[in-house]
Design a protein around this motif. Structure first.
Motif, mmCIF file in Angstrom:
data_model
loop_
_atom_site.group_PDB
_atom_site.id
_atom_site.type_symbol
_atom_site.label_atom_id
_atom_site.label_comp_id
_atom_site.label_asym_id
_atom_site.label_seq_id
_atom_site.Cartn_x
_atom_site.Cartn_y
_atom_site.Cartn_z
ATOM 1 N N UNK A 112 62.261 62.922 26.011
ATOM 2 C CA UNK A 112 62.446 63.966 27.022
ATOM 3 C C UNK A 112 63.908 64.375 27.127
ATOM 4 N N UNK A 113 64.776 63.369 27.084
ATOM 5 C CA UNK A 113 66.213 63.648 27.205
ATOM 6 C C UNK A 113 66.942 62.906 26.095
ATOM 7 N N UNK A 114 67.794 63.614 25.384
ATOM 8 C CA UNK A 114 68.634 62.946 24.387
ATOM 9 C C UNK A 114 70.097 63.039 24.827
ATOM 10 N N UNK A 115 70.744 61.875 24.834
ATOM 11 C CA UNK A 115 72.152 61.803 25.244
ATOM 12 C C UNK A 115 73.071 61.620 24.042
ATOM 13 N N UNK A 116 74.132 62.389 23.993
ATOM 14 C CA UNK A 116 75.264 61.990 23.147
ATOM 15 C C UNK A 116 75.892 60.809 23.883
#
Ligand SMILES: NC(=O)c1ccc[n+]([C@@H]2O[C@H](COP(=O)([O-])OP(=O)(O)OC[C@H]3O[C@@H](n4cnc5c(N)ncnc54)[C@H](OP(=O)(O)O)[C@@H]3O)[C@@H](O)[C@H]2O)c1
Length: 318
Positions: A112-116
């Motif tokens: 759902x959410x991808x973080x650097x």
């Protein structure tokens, strides 16, 4: 459980989020993989629907196993990837390959959410100019829904990259450090996330400083010697014992820390990491408890509101 909307993503998330990293890593190393998977199941049973992973945590396989058979739309899965690993600056291809490995281990087609992960200004140009375009192509393929960054609190205790990311409006979600003794996001970050409807996940709410009493005592003694906190906090078993009392006060220092983070205006989700189901249950109870009494909150702000770069390191004796 209580649920909230994660800013402009519109995702409905539990206010307590399971951190699959930190020093506990779901108890993977201490106890084993089946236990780590069981931690995820236990979290879901408590109504936690936000599960925060990272390529570097080593727990994605255990998380993937735990989620087999659970409807994909019933939880919010996040992961992240560093742009520099063990001193090696990743190429865009290596970065995307790492992300795809995460998806395989998590046994899902998308997060759902991808973080650097751990972004800071020193890593900015490479992350944004080289990695991000390749990453956005993965987004177009449907492999993640929302782009995010997590900060690197030890290197940037004043949230430099987070502020730049917000000023350039690059991210839908930010993971940032905030705690009883590390409050500067109140002025530096939350006004922007609130105005821009950027979702926030808090980390370092407890970390080592509030789970290792000796680290808290040591830190307070050092700050008092530097004239940064009153000397009368030194020499106590728990220097923050004024927070622990009847009539709505905290039950213990962890309870105080989680409740303090949870009720900070602008905080959407409080992340916690643990390898123990009992700890998980008490953390969730704290995160769901009412705010600390206003007088206590005011005192915490008066005593510690000016501090920078406190409680962000690991406890040296671990
Ligand atoms: N830059 C980044 O992206 C980044 C950096 C740090 C963290 N994170 C995310 O944030 C999550 C939380 O990490 P954090 O840094 O805030 O620290 P944390 O992992 O929440 O640290 C909590 C520490 O306190 C202990 N603990 C937890 N509950 C307890 C309880 N009820 N009683 C006694 N001890 C307890 C844990 O050990 P036990 O196992 O013994 O409970 C652990 O050592 C991570 O898992 C990760 O998802 C992201």
């Amino acid at each position: 459980m209580q649920y909230t909307t994660l800013g402009r993503t519109g995702l409905k998330v539990s206010v307590a989020g399971l951190g699959c990293g930190g020093s506990s890593r779901l108890g993977l190393e201490r106890v084993g993989k089946a236990h780590a998977s069981g931690m995820v199941r236990a979290a879901l049973d408590l109504g936690i629907n936000l599960i925060d992973c990272a390529r570097g945590y080593g727990t994605e396989e255990a998380v993937g196993e735990a989620l087999v058979g659970i409807p994909r739309d019933s939880y919010v899965l996040t992961t992240k990837h560093l742009t520099i690993v063990d001193g090696h600056t990743l190429t865009p291809d290596e970065y995307v390959a790492g992300f795809n490995q995460s998806l395989r281990e998590l046994r899902t087609d998308y997060v759902d959410v991808f973080f650097i992960h751990g972004l800071n200004l020193a890593r900015w140009d490479h992350a944004i100019n080289d990695i991000l375009p390749a990453l956005l192509r993965e987004k177009e393929k449907g492999k993640f829904r929302f782009l995010a960054m997590s900060e690197s609190p030890n290197q940037e205790p004043k949230h430099d990259a987070t502020i730049r990311g917000l000023d350039e409006d690059l991210f839908d979600v930010i993971m940032l450090a905030f705690s009883l003794m590390n409050q500067n996001a109140r002025e530096l970050v939350f006004p922007k996330t609130v105005a821009q409807k950027v979702g926030t996940l808090l980390m370092f709410v407890v970390r080592d400083i509030f789970s290792h009493p000796e680290m808290l005592r040591d830190t307070i003694a050092k700050l008092a010697a530097e004239g940064k906190v009153p000397a009368d906090l030194v020499g106590k078993d728990n220097p923050l014992d004024f927070l622990i009392h009847a009539d709505g006060g905290a039950a213990n220092i962890l309870d105080a820390a989680y409740r303090y983070g949870r009720h900070e205006p602008g905080a959407d989700v409080v992340l916690f990491g643990t390898g123990s189901v009992d700890h998980m249950k008490s953390n969730v109870a704290s995160i769901l408890a009412p705010a600390l009494p206003e007088a206590d909150r005011a005192k915490v702000r008066e005593l510690f509101g000016h501090l920078v770069n406190v409680g962000l390191e690991n406890w040296r004796n671990k």
